[in-house]
Design a protein around this motif. Sequence first.
Motif, PDB file in Angstrom:
ATOM      1  N   SER A  22      42.862  40.237  22.779  1.00  0.00           N
ATOM      2  CA  SER A  22      41.860  40.109  21.709  1.00  0.00           C
ATOM      3  C   SER A  22      41.849  41.324  20.779  1.00  0.00           C
ATOM      4  N   HIS A  23      43.003  41.623  20.214  1.00  0.00           N
ATOM      5  CA  HIS A  23      43.147  42.788  19.328  1.00  0.00           C
ATOM      6  C   HIS A  23      42.532  42.522  17.961  1.00  0.00           C
ATOM      7  N   LYS A  24      41.863  43.530  17.426  1.00  0.00           N
ATOM      8  CA  LYS A  24      41.275  43.413  16.096  1.00  0.00           C
ATOM      9  C   LYS A  24      41.345  44.787  15.414  1.00  0.00           C
ATOM     10  N   VAL A  25      41.969  44.822  14.233  1.00  0.00           N
ATOM     11  CA  VAL A  25      42.055  46.064  13.474  1.00  0.00           C
ATOM     12  C   VAL A  25      40.720  46.270  12.773  1.00  0.00           C
ATOM     13  N   ILE A  26      40.009  47.340  13.144  1.00  0.00           N
ATOM     14  CA  ILE A  26      38.685  47.631  12.607  1.00  0.00           C
ATOM     15  C   ILE A  26      38.777  48.378  11.280  1.00  0.00           C
ATOM     16  N   SER A  27      39.650  49.361  11.227  1.00  0.00           N
ATOM     17  CA  SER A  27      39.823  50.121   9.979  1.00  0.00           C
ATOM     18  C   SER A  27      41.265  50.565   9.873  1.00  0.00           C
ATOM     19  N   GLN A  28      41.699  50.781   8.632  1.00  0.00           N
ATOM     20  CA  GLN A  28      43.066  51.222   8.399  1.00  0.00           C
ATOM     21  C   GLN A  28      43.129  51.949   7.071  1.00  0.00           C
ATOM     22  N   ASP A  29      43.768  53.131   7.083  1.00  0.00           N
ATOM     23  CA  ASP A  29      43.903  53.942   5.877  1.00  0.00           C
ATOM     24  C   ASP A  29      45.335  54.414   5.735  1.00  0.00           C
ATOM     25  N   SER A  30      45.737  54.671   4.498  1.00  0.00           N
ATOM     26  CA  SER A  30      47.063  55.211   4.235  1.00  0.00           C
ATOM     27  C   SER A  30      47.157  56.633   4.759  1.00  0.00           C
ATOM     28  N   PHE A  31      48.345  56.983   5.269  1.00  0.00           N
ATOM     29  CA  PHE A  31      48.591  58.325   5.786  1.00  0.00           C
ATOM     30  C   PHE A  31      50.072  58.623   5.622  1.00  0.00           C
ATOM     31  N   LEU A  32      50.389  59.685   4.866  1.00  0.00           N
ATOM     32  CA  LEU A  32      51.763  60.036   4.531  1.00  0.00           C
ATOM     33  C   LEU A  32      52.454  58.794   3.967  1.00  0.00           C
ATOM     34  N   ASP A  33      53.543  58.330   4.591  1.00  0.00           N
ATOM     35  CA  ASP A  33      54.189  57.104   4.109  1.00  0.00           C
ATOM     36  C   ASP A  33      53.885  55.917   5.021  1.00  0.00           C
ATOM     37  N   GLY A  34      52.798  56.018   5.790  1.00  0.00           N
ATOM     38  CA  GLY A  34      52.425  54.954   6.717  1.00  0.00           C
ATOM     39  C   GLY A  34      50.928  54.746   6.741  1.00  0.00           C
ATOM     40  N   PHE A  35      50.356  54.704   7.946  1.00  0.00           N
ATOM     41  CA  PHE A  35      48.927  54.421   8.053  1.00  0.00           C
ATOM     42  C   PHE A  35      48.355  54.972   9.350  1.00  0.00           C
ATOM     43  N   VAL A  36      47.032  55.062   9.373  1.00  0.00           N
ATOM     44  CA  VAL A  36      46.257  55.346  10.585  1.00  0.00           C
ATOM     45  C   VAL A  36      45.265  54.205  10.700  1.00  0.00           C
ATOM     46  N   SER A  37      45.199  53.603  11.869  1.00  0.00           N
ATOM     47  CA  SER A  37      44.274  52.485  12.037  1.00  0.00           C
ATOM     48  C   SER A  37      43.551  52.589  13.375  1.00  0.00           C
ATOM     49  N   GLN A  42      40.405  44.135  24.242  1.00  0.00           N
ATOM     50  CA  GLN A  42      39.763  43.865  25.523  1.00  0.00           C
ATOM     51  C   GLN A  42      40.752  44.217  26.630  1.00  0.00           C
ATOM     52  N   ASP A  43      40.246  44.875  27.690  1.00  0.00           N
ATOM     53  CA  ASP A  43      41.072  45.190  28.855  1.00  0.00           C
ATOM     54  C   ASP A  43      40.204  45.019  30.098  1.00  0.00           C
ATOM     55  N   ASP A  44      40.507  44.024  30.890  1.00  0.00           N
ATOM     56  CA  ASP A  44      39.718  43.691  32.094  1.00  0.00           C
ATOM     57  C   ASP A  44      38.244  43.499  31.756  1.00  0.00           C
ATOM     58  N   GLY A  45      37.962  42.837  30.651  1.00  0.00           N
ATOM     59  CA  GLY A  45      36.591  42.539  30.254  1.00  0.00           C
ATOM     60  C   GLY A  45      35.885  43.656  29.519  1.00  0.00           C
ATOM     61  N   ALA A  46      36.486  44.844  29.490  1.00  0.00           N
ATOM     62  CA  ALA A  46      35.862  45.969  28.786  1.00  0.00           C
ATOM     63  C   ALA A  46      36.363  46.017  27.346  1.00  0.00           C
ATOM     64  N   SER A  47      35.443  46.293  26.431  1.00  0.00           N
ATOM     65  CA  SER A  47      35.807  46.427  25.022  1.00  0.00           C
ATOM     66  C   SER A  47      36.165  47.886  24.751  1.00  0.00           C
ATOM     67  N   LEU A  48      37.414  48.127  24.374  1.00  0.00           N
ATOM     68  CA  LEU A  48      37.923  49.479  24.138  1.00  0.00           C
ATOM     69  C   LEU A  48      38.521  49.580  22.742  1.00  0.00           C
ATOM     70  N   SER A  49      38.761  50.809  22.307  1.00  0.00           N
ATOM     71  CA  SER A  49      39.417  50.997  21.016  1.00  0.00           C
ATOM     72  C   SER A  49      40.437  52.120  21.121  1.00  0.00           C
ATOM     73  N   VAL A  50      41.404  52.088  20.240  1.00  0.00           N
ATOM     74  CA  VAL A  50      42.470  53.083  20.206  1.00  0.00           C
ATOM     75  C   VAL A  50      42.862  53.324  18.750  1.00  0.00           C
ATOM     76  N   TRP A  51      43.244  54.564  18.457  1.00  0.00           N
ATOM     77  CA  TRP A  51      43.731  54.910  17.127  1.00  0.00           C
ATOM     78  C   TRP A  51      45.248  54.804  17.127  1.00  0.00           C
ATOM     79  N   VAL A  52      45.823  54.319  16.034  1.00  0.00           N
ATOM     80  CA  VAL A  52      47.269  54.194  15.895  1.00  0.00           C
ATOM     81  C   VAL A  52      47.706  55.005  14.675  1.00  0.00           C
ATOM     82  N   VAL A  53      48.723  55.867  14.875  1.00  0.00           N
ATOM     83  CA  VAL A  53      49.309  56.645  13.787  1.00  0.00           C
ATOM     84  C   VAL A  53      50.736  56.155  13.620  1.00  0.00           C
ATOM     85  N   PHE A  54      51.076  55.713  12.420  1.00  0.00           N
ATOM     86  CA  PHE A  54      52.420  55.177  12.169  1.00  0.00           C
ATOM     87  C   PHE A  54      52.937  55.685  10.831  1.00  0.00           C
TER      88      PHE A  54
END
Length: 145
Positions: A22-37, A42-54
Amino acid sequence: MNQDSRKKSVEIVKRSKPRSASHKVISQDSFLDGFVSKVNYQDDGASLSVWVVFTSRYENHAEKESQLIQQMDAAVGKHADKWGWIKTIFNITGWLAVILIGVSAYLLVTEKEVPEFLKASFLTVVGFYFGGLLNEKKQADSNGG
């Protein structure tokens, strides 16, 4: 941001968190030539979040804001290193060394004697050049770089 970057964010999370759903991108911004989002999942019923740098030269994720700062710093470092060697080689001392080497090589090829002042200048400039490189390396090491 476009849909492809959102899909890429979700792919990175799925790869790093195989049990996530159940992945959902909450926010995303430009960063260098890519993005940070920020991606919620969901993981074992717990709602978690993670930042991605690309970017084109870096890809990773962070679970906390402090880790996000480290990941963004690492990405900037990867991009800064791309052209850092040019700055190191082609500074004023580097150009003087290239000119003096060229003049000395020309004099040697045309079988003319290299004047003593030119030899002394060449050795002085080369000494300053490599001494400067050594000082830069020492400063970078002492700063944790």
